[in-house]
Design an enzyme around this catalytic site. Sequence first.
Site, PDB file in Angstrom:
ATOM      1  N   GLY A  59     112.251  70.942  45.845  1.00  0.00           N
ATOM      2  CA  GLY A  59     112.465  70.875  47.293  1.00  0.00           C
ATOM      3  C   GLY A  59     111.257  71.386  48.055  1.00  0.00           C
ATOM      4  O   GLY A  59     110.144  71.419  47.527  1.00  0.00           O
ATOM      5  N   GLY A  64     102.462  65.930  49.244  1.00  0.00           N
ATOM      6  CA  GLY A  64     102.194  65.751  47.810  1.00  0.00           C
ATOM      7  C   GLY A  64     103.384  65.105  47.112  1.00  0.00           C
ATOM      8  O   GLY A  64     103.236  64.162  46.320  1.00  0.00           O
ATOM      9  N   HIS A  65     104.587  65.625  47.399  1.00  0.00           N
ATOM     10  CA  HIS A  65     105.796  65.030  46.810  1.00  0.00           C
ATOM     11  C   HIS A  65     105.976  63.598  47.304  1.00  0.00           C
ATOM     12  O   HIS A  65     106.300  62.698  46.535  1.00  0.00           O
ATOM     13  CB  HIS A  65     107.048  65.826  47.223  1.00  0.00           C
ATOM     14  CG  HIS A  65     107.064  67.244  46.768  1.00  0.00           C
ATOM     15  ND1 HIS A  65     106.993  68.309  47.644  1.00  0.00           N
ATOM     16  CD2 HIS A  65     107.144  67.783  45.532  1.00  0.00           C
ATOM     17  CE1 HIS A  65     107.043  69.433  46.969  1.00  0.00           C
ATOM     18  NE2 HIS A  65     107.125  69.150  45.683  1.00  0.00           N
ATOM     19  N   GLN A  89     112.223  79.248  35.413  1.00  0.00           N
ATOM     20  CA  GLN A  89     110.761  79.270  35.455  1.00  0.00           C
ATOM     21  C   GLN A  89     110.218  80.409  36.317  1.00  0.00           C
ATOM     22  O   GLN A  89     109.020  80.546  36.492  1.00  0.00           O
ATOM     23  CB  GLN A  89     110.196  77.913  35.861  1.00  0.00           C
ATOM     24  CG  GLN A  89     110.468  77.476  37.277  1.00  0.00           C
ATOM     25  CD  GLN A  89     110.104  76.008  37.481  1.00  0.00           C
ATOM     26  OE1 GLN A  89     110.771  75.117  36.983  1.00  0.00           O
ATOM     27  NE2 GLN A  89     109.034  75.749  38.235  1.00  0.00           N
ATOM     28  N   GLY A 194     102.462  65.866  39.918  1.00  0.00           N
ATOM     29  CA  GLY A 194     101.205  65.958  40.650  1.00  0.00           C
ATOM     30  C   GLY A 194     100.127  66.640  39.809  1.00  0.00           C
ATOM     31  O   GLY A 194     100.403  67.588  39.074  1.00  0.00           O
ATOM     32  N   LYS A 196      97.965  68.577  40.803  1.00  0.00           N
ATOM     33  CA  LYS A 196      97.712  69.950  41.236  1.00  0.00           C
ATOM     34  C   LYS A 196      98.204  70.956  40.190  1.00  0.00           C
ATOM     35  O   LYS A 196      97.558  71.954  39.923  1.00  0.00           O
ATOM     36  CB  LYS A 196      98.412  70.192  42.564  1.00  0.00           C
ATOM     37  CG  LYS A 196      98.518  71.656  42.802  1.00  0.00           C
ATOM     38  CD  LYS A 196      98.755  72.069  44.168  1.00  0.00           C
ATOM     39  CE  LYS A 196      98.891  73.552  44.195  1.00  0.00           C
ATOM     40  NZ  LYS A 196     100.124  74.026  43.577  1.00  0.00           N
ATOM     41  N   ASP A 197      99.378  70.676  39.603  1.00  0.00           N
ATOM     42  CA  ASP A 197      99.913  71.568  38.566  1.00  0.00           C
ATOM     43  C   ASP A 197      99.461  71.027  37.217  1.00  0.00           C
ATOM     44  O   ASP A 197     100.261  70.526  36.425  1.00  0.00           O
ATOM     45  CB  ASP A 197     101.431  71.625  38.667  1.00  0.00           C
ATOM     46  CG  ASP A 197     101.869  72.171  40.011  1.00  0.00           C
ATOM     47  OD1 ASP A 197     101.470  73.294  40.350  1.00  0.00           O
ATOM     48  OD2 ASP A 197     102.579  71.452  40.747  1.00  0.00           O
ATOM     49  N   GLN A 200     101.010  72.099  33.910  1.00  0.00           N
ATOM     50  CA  GLN A 200     102.367  71.562  33.808  1.00  0.00           C
ATOM     51  C   GLN A 200     102.323  70.121  33.266  1.00  0.00           C
ATOM     52  O   GLN A 200     103.128  69.732  32.426  1.00  0.00           O
ATOM     53  CB  GLN A 200     103.016  71.601  35.190  1.00  0.00           C
ATOM     54  CG  GLN A 200     104.367  70.943  35.293  1.00  0.00           C
ATOM     55  CD  GLN A 200     105.064  71.290  36.592  1.00  0.00           C
ATOM     56  OE1 GLN A 200     105.672  72.352  36.692  1.00  0.00           O
ATOM     57  NE2 GLN A 200     105.004  70.436  37.584  1.00  0.00           N
ATOM     58  N   SER A 232     101.009  72.766  48.673  1.00  0.00           N
ATOM     59  CA  SER A 232     101.949  73.486  47.813  1.00  0.00           C
ATOM     60  C   SER A 232     103.073  74.005  48.700  1.00  0.00           C
ATOM     61  O   SER A 232     102.835  74.377  49.859  1.00  0.00           O
ATOM     62  CB  SER A 232     101.230  74.673  47.160  1.00  0.00           C
ATOM     63  OG  SER A 232     102.167  75.612  46.691  1.00  0.00           O
TER      64      SER A 232
HETATM   65  O1  PAF Z   1     106.469  71.312  39.919  1.00  0.00           O
HETATM   66  C1  PAF Z   1     107.620  71.673  40.234  1.00  0.00           C
HETATM   67  O2  PAF Z   1     108.036  71.602  41.379  1.00  0.00           O
HETATM   68  C2  PAF Z   1     108.540  72.234  39.151  1.00  0.00           C
HETATM   69  O3  PAF Z   1     107.832  72.984  38.231  1.00  0.00           O
HETATM   70  C3  PAF Z   1     109.385  71.140  38.440  1.00  0.00           C
HETATM   71  C4  PAF Z   1     108.517  70.161  37.675  1.00  0.00           C
HETATM   72  C5  PAF Z   1     110.208  70.386  39.471  1.00  0.00           C
HETATM   73  C6  PAF Z   1     110.332  71.789  37.448  1.00  0.00           C
HETATM   74  O4  PAF Z   1     111.212  72.675  38.064  1.00  0.00           O
END
Ligand code: PAF
Length: 363
Positions: A59, A64-65, A89, A194, A196-197, A200, A232
């Site tokens: 959310g 970016g999203h 996390q 993305g 950016k991470d 991940q 972010s």
């Molecule tokens: O990048 C994020 O927003 C979170 O780490 C994700 C991938 C939604 C997992 O909770």
Amino acid sequence: MFTWRRQFSTAATLLKTAAMAPSQPTTSFQVFRDVPPLRTLRRQILESNRTVGLVPTMGALHEGHLSLIRQAASENTDVVVSIFVNPTQFGVNEDLSSYPRTWDSDVAKLEQLNAELTAHNTHGRITAVLAPTAQVMYPTLPPSSEIDGDGSFVTITPISRKLEGASRPVFFRGVATVCMKLFNIVGAERAYFGQKDVQQTVVIKRMVKDFHVDTEIKIGPTVREADGLAMSSRNVYLGKRRREVGLVLYRALRAAAEQYHAHGKLQRSQILEAAERVTKEVIAEQRGLAPAERALFEVDYISLADPDTLDELEVVDPSKGAILSGAIKMAPLEESRAGEDCGLGEGKVPVRLIDNLIFAPRV
Ligand code: PAF
């Protein structure tokens, strides 16, 4: 060939029959709180020879999203956006409760984006938003954030221990676990993350490979504010002063990347010393200011790593490329000035900024 206009009435019918759990009807997509109704929709989409792109989010949606959703809609007929602030996390010392939760504005942005996709006659649309409860996502145990806590977890090591993982030991275990759950629930053809991470994306790609998950991982470019700050959800906590100083990370990475791209430097020391020069200069500058004027920060790491293993590189092999990444910790403001924009939390929330630049393999 599938066209949205032709299939729209079918999609609307499918949605009505599939969304059986408590859900909030909206004009252009359905909100799912539980797994079985979404699975029903997924089966129906599959039977209609359509494809699903999943965009996992926590959310607090920003451009970016939205750019990932646009990409997903251009490559799939149906986009599922998940919105779930994943407790596992967040470490025990990280404040899960302070993570921005902006449901109403998120839904409004998604509605607006669907209107934009329609106006541009894009291939796909946002069909569903999955916004499960923690109980749905973690049905057996209350989710643990302890390093040695019990639970059903996915761990991807050693890459999860490096870089971000060194400061946030449970972070990638939580991310991999929740993404595995989302991939199992949604069964998407493609999932979008993305750049950016960047760590991940490396962890998720490794997980998908090692567990034979039938979802293709697609990476969208980092979206930046006009001044270059990587977007972010946490930027809302920065405020003007810390935001300006926080740009140091991107500047440092660009200075290092220039050594590689423009000056042909391949040695770690030659590349990274350019970044260090920039951060040291800004740290010295800030320390010289009065508490009501400055924004202090610490460099957590600047890394030059192998794109698959994240092992630190002594020399870049241009045929493989590299990931140049960094993290800084913006300290809370020591003093604020009257009327100053200090961001959400009045400048008291420490903010971790991460960013990266990819050295693409040269052919
Ligand atoms: O990048 C994020 O927003 C979170 O780490 C994700 C991938 C939604 C997992 O909770």
